[in-house]
Design a protein around this motif. Structure first.
Motif, PDB file in Angstrom:
ATOM      1  N   ILE A   8      56.641 -12.584  37.875  1.00 13.85           N
ATOM      2  CA  ILE A   8      55.905 -13.049  39.052  1.00 13.85           C
ATOM      3  C   ILE A   8      54.649 -13.726  38.550  1.00 13.85           C
ATOM      4  N   LYS A   9      54.449 -14.966  38.997  1.00 12.13           N
ATOM      5  CA  LYS A   9      53.236 -15.663  38.585  1.00 12.13           C
ATOM      6  C   LYS A   9      52.714 -16.526  39.724  1.00 12.13           C
ATOM      7  N   GLU A  10      51.403 -16.752  39.667  1.00 13.05           N
ATOM      8  CA  GLU A  10      50.760 -17.564  40.697  1.00 13.05           C
ATOM      9  C   GLU A  10      51.169 -19.019  40.535  1.00 13.05           C
ATOM     10  N   ASN A  12      49.797 -22.392  41.153  1.00 13.42           N
ATOM     11  CA  ASN A  12      48.501 -22.960  41.486  1.00 13.42           C
ATOM     12  C   ASN A  12      48.297 -24.388  41.003  1.00 13.42           C
ATOM     13  N   LYS A  49      46.912 -18.077  48.436  1.00  8.86           N
ATOM     14  CA  LYS A  49      47.571 -18.078  47.136  1.00  8.86           C
ATOM     15  C   LYS A  49      49.080 -18.054  47.353  1.00  8.86           C
ATOM     16  N   VAL A  51      52.516 -16.911  45.147  1.00  9.12           N
ATOM     17  CA  VAL A  51      53.117 -16.365  43.935  1.00  9.12           C
ATOM     18  C   VAL A  51      54.615 -16.589  44.015  1.00  9.12           C
ATOM     19  N   ILE A  62      59.269 -16.830  46.937  1.00  8.95           N
ATOM     20  CA  ILE A  62      57.825 -17.059  46.929  1.00  8.95           C
ATOM     21  C   ILE A  62      57.166 -16.284  48.061  1.00  8.95           C
ATOM     22  N   LEU A  97      58.846  -8.874  45.465  1.00 11.17           N
ATOM     23  CA  LEU A  97      57.598  -9.553  45.826  1.00 11.17           C
ATOM     24  C   LEU A  97      56.717  -8.695  46.728  1.00 11.17           C
ATOM     25  N   TYR A 100      55.024  -6.097  44.696  1.00 12.08           N
ATOM     26  CA  TYR A 100      53.939  -6.734  43.944  1.00 12.08           C
ATOM     27  C   TYR A 100      52.722  -6.945  44.849  1.00 12.08           C
ATOM     28  N   PHE A 104      48.950  -5.503  44.584  1.00 20.09           N
ATOM     29  CA  PHE A 104      47.838  -6.459  44.569  1.00 20.09           C
ATOM     30  C   PHE A 104      46.829  -6.106  45.660  1.00 20.09           C
TER      31      PHE A 104
END
Length: 150
Positions: A8-10, A12, A49, A51, A62, A97, A100, A104
């Motif tokens: 899992i990554k942003e 951006n 944001k 992710v 996403i 997700l 996660y 967060f």
């Protein structure tokens, strides 16, 4: 059984938004790519944001969200968008997700995760309430306004 590489990554960078757009389009079919970029550029300064969940380096799901505060929910994570590619559903990616995002949100000292979902998305409602432990607590009520002519 071989483990599948998940990350899992942003998302951006504009080049990565291009990869996210086809998934957003599945959730918001009326949205075009130009509008998506314009809206994202307006939303990011407000804390939005995105992710992505990548499986073997391919984006499969996403989530778009912000940490916000209001009188109703106090400090919370507002989940604007959560979508798994229609070809990848029922593999647990939405749960990955949401787990996660819960972690967060807890790290950001949020007391709640909240979202809005259209009435016709009954499968999504079942996912949130029956599989993920969310509860329906309110209606979202809106009124469309005339667009100002420029």
């Amino acid at each position: 059984m071989n483990a599948v590489a998940q990350e899992i990554k942003e998302i951006n960078l504009e080049k990565d938004w291009k990869n996210a757009f086809p998934l957003i389009k599945q959730l918001q079919p009326e949205l075009n790519e130009n509008s998506f970029y314009q809206l994202i550029n307006e939303m990011i300064p407000q804390g939005y944001k995105i992710v992505g969940l990548y499986v073997e380096e391919k984006i499969v799901a996403i989530a778009g969200f912000s940490i916000v505060t209001n009188l109703y929910f106090q400090r919370h994570l507002w989940l604007y968008d959560l979508v798994t590619d229609h070809k990848q559903r029922s593999k647990g990616y939405g749960k990955v997700l949401l787990d996660y995002l819960q972690d967060f949100a807890e790290k950001k000292e949020c007391g709640t995760i909240a979202l809005c979902s259209r009435f016709d998305r009954t499968e999504a409602h079942r996912f949130y309430t029956e599989k993920m432990g969310y509860e329906k607590t309110s209606y979202v009520i809106k009124r469309n306004l005339r667009k100002l002519e420029g």
